[in-house]
Design an enzyme around this catalytic site. Structure first.
Site, PDB file in Angstrom:
ATOM      1  CD  GLU A 167      38.025  41.688  48.429  1.00 54.31           C
ATOM      2  OE1 GLU A 167      37.492  42.766  48.743  1.00 54.31           O
ATOM      3  OE2 GLU A 167      37.376  40.668  48.168  1.00 54.31           O
ATOM      4  CE  LYS A 198      30.122  37.044  42.825  1.00 55.39           C
ATOM      5  NZ  LYS A 198      31.249  37.075  41.870  1.00 55.39           N
TER       6      LYS A 198
END
Length: 536
Positions: A286, A456
């Site tokens: 990304e 997460k």
């Protein structure tokens, strides 16, 4: 008959008198009469228009606090159509059982340890076990506990999970099959290292021993029950207090209500690359846009869309270099490229055409995801198809890239965690000009030289875990599995909520640590750094 009738009447009168006495004692002990008198006194003094509404609000404040009555676990499907577990919390509110909240967390299976053929079967076993835990022992253990006492609930969940882990470990120790499966794993790694060293001797070059991969962290079947119940209880606590979830989480962290919150700078995924994209380049999964602090979110989204449109126009017009683009699962275009500088030059040209000063009006962050690119048989990273780089060579590549493109202010996962020497070497070279961030599940695993980590909300991670981690030194970011339901704003509220934009685009700020956050725009994942403090 007259005598019998008078006796029956006398007995009935005695029973009534006894009943009146019992009622009087009941009301005296409960204090209901006193509260009724106070309520009627307040009603007469204030004389509101809605008399019954005033009395309802008055007695609502005196009602017993809601308590968890039971949990319900059920199988649902996430945003990718994969099976996951959802936990629903039922509470007794004013003598009535009500469904207060529900939540689901993702199950992240390691592709290195799970084949594509067995992934569905493995996931089903995870979800089935989680449902059994929620509907059985967890429901019984949390019964009659306050949903507003998050730390107590999470402690119960963590203790239960730890007990299950010890039981599983004990079973594995006494399982002969585990010894047979684990024994042949070490020799191949030694053979590979020997081949690399032999090859180095033939080329008359000295290569450092390649650090072996750390064993993958085992994921206990049913672990998602812990995370989903913790999140569902947090949502229930916020719902019952009639406050936003982000306000409830902030109060849990600071132990007091907050009147001011940080509005972070939202970062948006600009371009995707990596192995799944067209072209030879693997290194940059990304390229993320970092707007300047203080810029409204809607302007950031507009700027991102304009840049993507301009990049597509440039590629179509020049037909040189990266000319092919497809839509990625993150919602950003995945373009074809052969070299990392090619993408950054393309972004620089698009910014120049739009009169945006890259490095002033916006910066860039690169998600390298280097741990996915390692060829263990050769001990090198495959940064592009057929192009291999050793860890030290990758350090030189990053230094050259950052020197040529000073607008890059963050690198995410530039190496494996095992390449500790290279983490430290690159960190010393770039200093404070660029932050090195590692995607880990625990701050203690942050490599030396790393200045931030991503955690997460998956498996057994609880809300209390996130609060604890965010309170530690360093930048902490909430990562996404990209499987979370788009309609659920829980992750947004965990870190802080944004405002809906025009056109149906929902931007959600996610930050427990007011210095760094992640943002979700549709399926795009975004990062943010150094937000200004703004009163809400």
């Amino acid at each position: 008959m007259s005598h019998g009738g008078s006796s029956g009447s006398l007995l009935a009168e005695e029973d009534m008198e006894e009943l009146r006495g019992a009622a009087a004692e009941f009301y005296r002990q409960s204090g209901v009469v006193r509260e009724l008198e106070e309520a009627l006194d307040q009603l007469f003094r204030r004389r509101p228009r809605d008399l019954h509404g005033f009395l309802a609000d008055y007695f609502d404040k005196l009602s017993a606090p809601p308590l968890i009555s039971r949990l319900k676990g059920r199988e649902v499907y996430d945003a990718r159509g994969q099976l996951c577990i959802e936990a629903e919390v039922f509470c007794v509110v004013r003598n009535t059982e009500k469904s207060v909240s529900s939540a689901a967390v993702s199950c992240c299976l390691d592709p290195k340890t799970t084949s594509a053929d067995s992934e569905d079967e493995e996931r089903t076993e995870h979800v089935t076990t989680a449902a059994q835990w929620i509907n059985g022992p967890l429901s019984n253990m949390l019964k009659d506990r306050s949903p507003c006492d998050q730390s107590e609930v999470d402690q119960v969940l963590s203790d239960f999970f730890m007990t299950r882990c010890l039981e599983e470990k004990e079973m594995m120790i006494h399982s002969p099959s585990m010894e047979e499966e684990s024994s042949p794993s070490s020799p191949p790694a030694q053979d590979k290292d020997k081949k690399i060293r032999d090859k180095g001797k033939k080329n008359n070059t000295v290569e450092k021993p390649f650090p072996p991969a750390e064993p993958p962290e085992p994921v206990l079947h049913g672990s998602t029950a812990i995370g989903s119940v913790s999140l569902a209880v947090a949502k229930a606590g916020a719902e019952l207090q009639r406050i936003p979830l982000y306000d409830h989480i902030a109060a849990l962290k600071s132990h007091q209500n907050q009147e001011r919150f940080h509005i972070p700078v939202s970062l948006v995924t600009l371009i995707c690359c990596g192995r799944t994209s067209p072209g030879k380049l693997n290194l940059l999964e990304e390229v993320i846009l970092v707007p300047k602090p203080g810029q409204p979110v809607i302007q950031t989204v507009t700027m991102t869309l304009q840049l993507q449109k301009e990049m597509m126009r440039i590629m179509t017009a020049t037909r040189a270099g990266a000319v092919q683009a497809v839509e990625s699962v993150r919602g950003a275009p995945a373009v074809s490229s052969e070299r990392p500088e090619q993408l950054l030059d393309l972004i620089g040209e698009a910014c120049s055409n739009l009169q945006l000063q890259l490095g002033t009006d916006a910066h860039l962050a690169l998600n390298c995801a280097a741990h996915k690119l390692l060829d263990y048989s050769k001990g090198k990273y495959e940064v592009a198809a057929g192009v291999l780089k050793s860890p030290d060579e990758l350090v030189d590549l990053y230094q050259t890239l950052l020197h040529r493109h000073p607008a890059v202010v963050a690198l995410i996962d530039p190496f494996r965690r095992e390449d500790k020497e290279q983490w430290e070497k690159l960190s010393s070279a770039v200093g404070n000009a660029c932050s090195l961030i590692s995607d880990v599940t625990n701050v203690s695993q942050l490599p030396v030289g790393g200045k931030g980590c991503i955690v997460k909300l998956v498996h057994e991670t609880t809300i209390s875990d996130l609060i604890r981690i965010s309170s530690q030194p360093g930048s902490v970011m909430l990562g996404l599995t990209q499987s979370e339901p788009c309609s659920d704003a829980s992750l947004s509220d965990l870190w802080q909520s944004g405002q809906p934009l025009t056109g149906g685009v929902q931007v959600r700020f996610l930050t427990l640590n007011p210095t760094v956050l992640l943002v979700v725009i549709g399926q795009s994942r975004c990062l943010a750094l150094k937000p200004p403090s703004v009163g809400l």
